[in-house]
Design a protein around this motif. Structure first.
Motif, PDB file in Angstrom:
ATOM      1  N   THR A 113       0.851  -1.209   0.000  1.00 36.28           N
ATOM      2  CA  THR A 113       0.000   0.000   0.000  1.00 36.28           C
ATOM      3  C   THR A 113       0.885   1.256   0.000  1.00 36.28           C
ATOM      4  OG1 THR A 113      -1.714  -1.224   1.172  1.00 36.28           O
ATOM      5  CG2 THR A 113      -1.844   1.185   1.275  1.00 36.28           C
ATOM      6  N   ARG A 114       1.898   1.259   0.858  1.00 34.56           N
ATOM      7  CA  ARG A 114       2.813   2.422   0.929  1.00 34.56           C
ATOM      8  C   ARG A 114       3.496   2.651  -0.423  1.00 34.56           C
ATOM      9  NH1 ARG A 114       6.273   0.410   3.938  1.00 34.56           N
ATOM     10  NH2 ARG A 114       5.465   0.843   6.007  1.00 34.56           N
ATOM     11  N   ALA A 115       3.849   1.551  -1.076  1.00 30.75           N
ATOM     12  CA  ALA A 115       4.593   1.662  -2.340  1.00 30.75           C
ATOM     13  C   ALA A 115       3.735   2.209  -3.476  1.00 30.75           C
ATOM     14  CB  ALA A 115       5.167   0.292  -2.715  1.00 30.75           C
ATOM     15  N   ILE A 116       2.431   1.926  -3.469  1.00 27.37           N
ATOM     16  CA  ILE A 116       1.588   2.356  -4.596  1.00 27.37           C
ATOM     17  C   ILE A 116       1.020   3.765  -4.379  1.00 27.37           C
ATOM     18  CG2 ILE A 116      -0.644   1.400  -3.815  1.00 27.37           C
ATOM     19  CD1 ILE A 116       0.708   1.256  -7.420  1.00 27.37           C
ATOM     20  N   LEU A 117       0.984   4.216  -3.126  1.00 24.99           N
ATOM     21  CA  LEU A 117       0.281   5.481  -2.839  1.00 24.99           C
ATOM     22  C   LEU A 117       0.803   6.700  -3.606  1.00 24.99           C
ATOM     23  CD1 LEU A 117      -0.855   5.353   0.891  1.00 24.99           C
ATOM     24  CD2 LEU A 117      -2.223   5.219  -1.192  1.00 24.99           C
ATOM     25  N   PRO A 118       2.120   6.924  -3.687  1.00 21.63           N
ATOM     26  CA  PRO A 118       2.562   8.123  -4.421  1.00 21.63           C
ATOM     27  C   PRO A 118       2.043   8.135  -5.861  1.00 21.63           C
ATOM     28  CG  PRO A 118       4.389   7.097  -3.251  1.00 21.63           C
ATOM     29  CD  PRO A 118       3.236   6.161  -3.131  1.00 21.63           C
ATOM     30  N   TYR A 119       2.039   6.961  -6.481  1.00 27.46           N
ATOM     31  CA  TYR A 119       1.572   6.849  -7.882  1.00 27.46           C
ATOM     32  C   TYR A 119       0.074   7.164  -7.980  1.00 27.46           C
ATOM     33  CZ  TYR A 119       0.143   4.601 -12.224  1.00 27.46           C
ATOM     34  OH  TYR A 119      -0.433   4.348 -13.442  1.00 27.46           O
ATOM     35  N   PHE A 120      -0.735   6.535  -7.124  1.00 28.37           N
ATOM     36  CA  PHE A 120      -2.194   6.773  -7.146  1.00 28.37           C
ATOM     37  C   PHE A 120      -2.498   8.228  -6.773  1.00 28.37           C
ATOM     38  CE2 PHE A 120      -3.976   2.180  -6.312  1.00 28.37           C
ATOM     39  CZ  PHE A 120      -3.726   1.874  -7.640  1.00 28.37           C
ATOM     40  N   ARG A 121      -1.755   8.764  -5.799  1.00 23.42           N
ATOM     41  CA  ARG A 121      -2.013  10.126  -5.321  1.00 23.42           C
ATOM     42  C   ARG A 121      -1.740  11.121  -6.438  1.00 23.42           C
ATOM     43  NH1 ARG A 121       1.536  12.833  -3.252  1.00 23.42           N
ATOM     44  NH2 ARG A 121       2.844  11.129  -2.473  1.00 23.42           N
ATOM     45  N   GLU A 122      -0.656  10.894  -7.162  1.00 21.53           N
ATOM     46  CA  GLU A 122      -0.311  11.826  -8.243  1.00 21.53           C
ATOM     47  C   GLU A 122      -1.334  11.796  -9.370  1.00 21.53           C
ATOM     48  OE1 GLU A 122       3.839  11.776  -9.732  1.00 21.53           O
ATOM     49  OE2 GLU A 122       4.254  12.183  -7.600  1.00 21.53           O
ATOM     50  N   LYS A 123      -1.821  10.603  -9.685  1.00 23.55           N
ATOM     51  CA  LYS A 123      -2.800  10.577 -10.792  1.00 23.55           C
ATOM     52  C   LYS A 123      -4.230  10.802 -10.286  1.00 23.55           C
ATOM     53  CE  LYS A 123      -3.613   5.628 -11.596  1.00 23.55           C
ATOM     54  NZ  LYS A 123      -4.363   4.871 -12.552  1.00 23.55           N
ATOM     55  N   LYS A 124      -4.356  11.012  -8.965  1.00 20.83           N
ATOM     56  CA  LYS A 124      -5.670  11.299  -8.336  1.00 20.83           C
ATOM     57  C   LYS A 124      -6.707  10.252  -8.704  1.00 20.83           C
ATOM     58  CE  LYS A 124      -6.180  16.097  -6.895  1.00 20.83           C
ATOM     59  NZ  LYS A 124      -6.749  15.821  -5.615  1.00 20.83           N
ATOM     60  N   ASN A 125      -6.284   9.018  -8.683  1.00 24.75           N
ATOM     61  CA  ASN A 125      -7.188   7.932  -9.029  1.00 24.75           C
ATOM     62  C   ASN A 125      -6.540   6.606  -8.657  1.00 24.75           C
ATOM     63  OD1 ASN A 125      -9.430   6.723 -10.040  1.00 24.75           O
ATOM     64  ND2 ASN A 125      -8.870   6.933 -12.204  1.00 24.75           N
ATOM     65  N   GLY A 126      -7.317   5.705  -8.094  1.00 22.50           N
ATOM     66  CA  GLY A 126      -6.787   4.377  -7.795  1.00 22.50           C
ATOM     67  C   GLY A 126      -7.694   3.658  -6.816  1.00 22.50           C
ATOM     68  N   VAL A 127      -7.621   2.324  -6.868  1.00 23.06           N
ATOM     69  CA  VAL A 127      -8.422   1.502  -5.954  1.00 23.06           C
ATOM     70  C   VAL A 127      -7.481   0.515  -5.271  1.00 23.06           C
ATOM     71  CG1 VAL A 127     -10.411  -0.042  -5.747  1.00 23.06           C
ATOM     72  CG2 VAL A 127     -10.363   1.660  -7.584  1.00 23.06           C
ATOM     73  N   ILE A 128      -7.581   0.428  -3.949  1.00 19.60           N
ATOM     74  CA  ILE A 128      -6.788  -0.562  -3.200  1.00 19.60           C
ATOM     75  C   ILE A 128      -7.762  -1.536  -2.554  1.00 19.60           C
ATOM     76  CG2 ILE A 128      -5.145  -0.934  -1.318  1.00 19.60           C
ATOM     77  CD1 ILE A 128      -4.113   1.943  -1.864  1.00 19.60           C
ATOM     78  N   ILE A 129      -7.713  -2.775  -3.038  1.00 25.35           N
ATOM     79  CA  ILE A 129      -8.613  -3.820  -2.527  1.00 25.35           C
ATOM     80  C   ILE A 129      -7.769  -4.795  -1.715  1.00 25.35           C
ATOM     81  CG2 ILE A 129     -10.255  -5.624  -3.170  1.00 25.35           C
ATOM     82  CD1 ILE A 129     -10.685  -4.197  -5.832  1.00 25.35           C
ATOM     83  N   LEU A 164      -7.424   9.138   2.283  1.00 26.61           N
ATOM     84  CA  LEU A 164      -7.156   8.962   0.849  1.00 26.61           C
ATOM     85  C   LEU A 164      -8.314   9.429  -0.027  1.00 26.61           C
ATOM     86  CD1 LEU A 164      -5.290   5.547   0.904  1.00 26.61           C
ATOM     87  CD2 LEU A 164      -4.341   7.855   0.868  1.00 26.61           C
ATOM     88  N   ARG A 165      -9.466   9.613   0.595  1.00 26.28           N
ATOM     89  CA  ARG A 165     -10.648  10.038  -0.172  1.00 26.28           C
ATOM     90  C   ARG A 165     -10.430  11.364  -0.922  1.00 26.28           C
ATOM     91  NH1 ARG A 165     -16.732   8.849   1.070  1.00 26.28           N
ATOM     92  NH2 ARG A 165     -17.716  10.435  -0.182  1.00 26.28           N
ATOM     93  N   PRO A 166      -9.789  12.373  -0.308  1.00 24.21           N
ATOM     94  CA  PRO A 166      -9.564  13.629  -1.044  1.00 24.21           C
ATOM     95  C   PRO A 166      -8.719  13.438  -2.309  1.00 24.21           C
ATOM     96  CG  PRO A 166      -9.137  13.922   1.301  1.00 24.21           C
ATOM     97  CD  PRO A 166      -9.343  12.466   1.092  1.00 24.21           C
ATOM     98  N   SER A 231     -18.275   3.965  -6.032  1.00 20.81           N
ATOM     99  CA  SER A 231     -18.578   4.572  -4.737  1.00 20.81           C
ATOM    100  C   SER A 231     -17.394   4.369  -3.787  1.00 20.81           C
ATOM    101  CB  SER A 231     -19.819   3.913  -4.131  1.00 20.81           C
ATOM    102  OG  SER A 231     -19.460   2.658  -3.573  1.00 20.81           O
ATOM    103  N   PHE A 232     -17.498   4.990  -2.609  1.00 22.44           N
ATOM    104  CA  PHE A 232     -16.443   4.813  -1.606  1.00 22.44           C
ATOM    105  C   PHE A 232     -16.817   3.722  -0.599  1.00 22.44           C
ATOM    106  CE2 PHE A 232     -15.104   8.698  -3.515  1.00 22.44           C
ATOM    107  CZ  PHE A 232     -13.720   8.705  -3.371  1.00 22.44           C
TER     108      PHE A 232
END
Ligand SMILES: NC(=O)c1ccc[n+]([C@@H]2O[C@H](COP(=O)([O-])OP(=O)(O)OC[C@H]3O[C@@H](n4cnc5c(N)ncnc54)[C@H](OP(=O)(O)O)[C@@H]3O)[C@@H](O)[C@H]2O)c1
Length: 271
Positions: A113-129, A164-166, A231-232
């Motif tokens: 999760t820590r490793a993927i967050l910068p990538y998802f945060r930058e593109k402002k989109n992503g799902v972590i299941i 992470l919602r914002p 949805s969230f």
């Protein structure tokens, strides 16, 4: 462009079936596993890329993410699925047993999760299941350490979903009941003589619940639903027993719920 899911623990069970389900639905799949030679029968699928990843090895996580982005052009969904169960008498479990259980099921999920967050945060989109478990919200005897890990995941992910919602990153926990996979074989069982009147029988009663369990395909379908859910929504119980038991836990007083568990799991144990 096709969407891409990045799966941990894709060598067997839920991870493997989910990889196949997604590719058949037209997704790209990064099927990561500790031993890529176990992925032989996934090689026939054009849109599956097999990558080496151990959730306890940060370097392997970083590399697998980078390779996936380069190969498929991006990642849309990360599926934290790798895990196993340490089962038996807590008193018989060493520090090493418990550390390995938490390293895999909790810190492993945190590492990915820590490793993927910068990538998802930058593109402002992503799902972590994440494959949590109904055992992340209720408990059974003999699974104290395993429940400790899955309850940790539930708390960790529930808290994380706010911050992470914002960034438009969605957190989703899959909560399977008993599912027929290699999980039964992957159980690490530990006990000692002191518990001989309780542990073997309770363990067998727990294993018996797998006889009527559904296969991993029901979980794969639920992961697909979660991956496509805009949805969230945070929690997705799945598999015969999970929705009903989680409902009973919510509506019944604790003492009633515990009595139901004891009736089933302690069947045949002399009191
Ligand atoms: N089956 C059930 O009844 C059930 C119910 C609720 C939740 N779950 C959860 O579902 C998830 C998948 O389990 P499953 O039932 O599909 O069991 P499984 O068939 O044993 O699959 C577990 C997977 O996790 C991998 N794994 C273990 N440690 C790892 C590590 N350090 N790094 C990377 N991968 C690792 C295994 O890889 P190797 O092949 O290398 O060992 C395997 O691919 C687990 O998180 C489990 O807790 C299962």
């Amino acid at each position: 462009m096709l969407k891409t899911i990045f799966i941990t623990g894709a060598s067997t069970g839920i991870g493997k079936l989910t990889a196949i389900y997604f590719v058949e639905k037209g997704w790209n799949v990064a099927a990561t596993m500790r031993s890529p030679e176990k992925g032989k029968d996934l090689e026939k699928f054009k849109n599956i890329k097999i990558l080496k990843l151990d959730v306890m090895d940060d370097e392997s996580i970083k590399l697998a993410i980078a390779e996936t982005i380069q190969f498929f052009g991006g990642i849309d969904v990360v599926f934290n699925n790798a895990g196993y169960a340490l089962v038996g008498a807590f008193e018989a479990m060493s520090k090493e047993h418990i550390k390995k259980q938490f390293d895999t099921n909790v810190f492993g999920v945190m590492n990915v999760t820590r490793a993927i967050l910068p990538y998802f945060r930058e593109k402002k989109n992503g799902v972590i299941i994440t494959t949590s478990s109904m055992g992340g919200l209720i408990t059974f005897p003999l699974y104290s350490s395993y429940h400790g890990t899955k309850w940790a995941i539930e708390g960790f992910m529930e808290s994380l979903h706010y911050e992470l919602r914002p960034f438009n990153i969605k957190i989703k926990n899959i909560e399977p009941g008993a599912i027929k996979t290699d999980f039964e074989n992957a159980i690490e069982f530990v006990t000692n003589d002191v518990y001989k009147n309780y542990v073997p029988k309770a363990h067998q009663n727990m294993l018996d619940s797998y006889k009527s369990a559904p296969t991993a395909e029901v979980v794969a379908k639920k992961v697909f639903q979660a991956a496509n859910d805009n949805s969230f929504r945070l929690r997705y119980p799945v598999g015969g027993q999970s929705p009903i038991l989680l409902f009973l836990r919510r509506v019944l007083p604790n003492t009633w719920f515990f009595a139901i568990v004891r009736t089933v799991v302690e069947k045949g144990i002399k009191k």
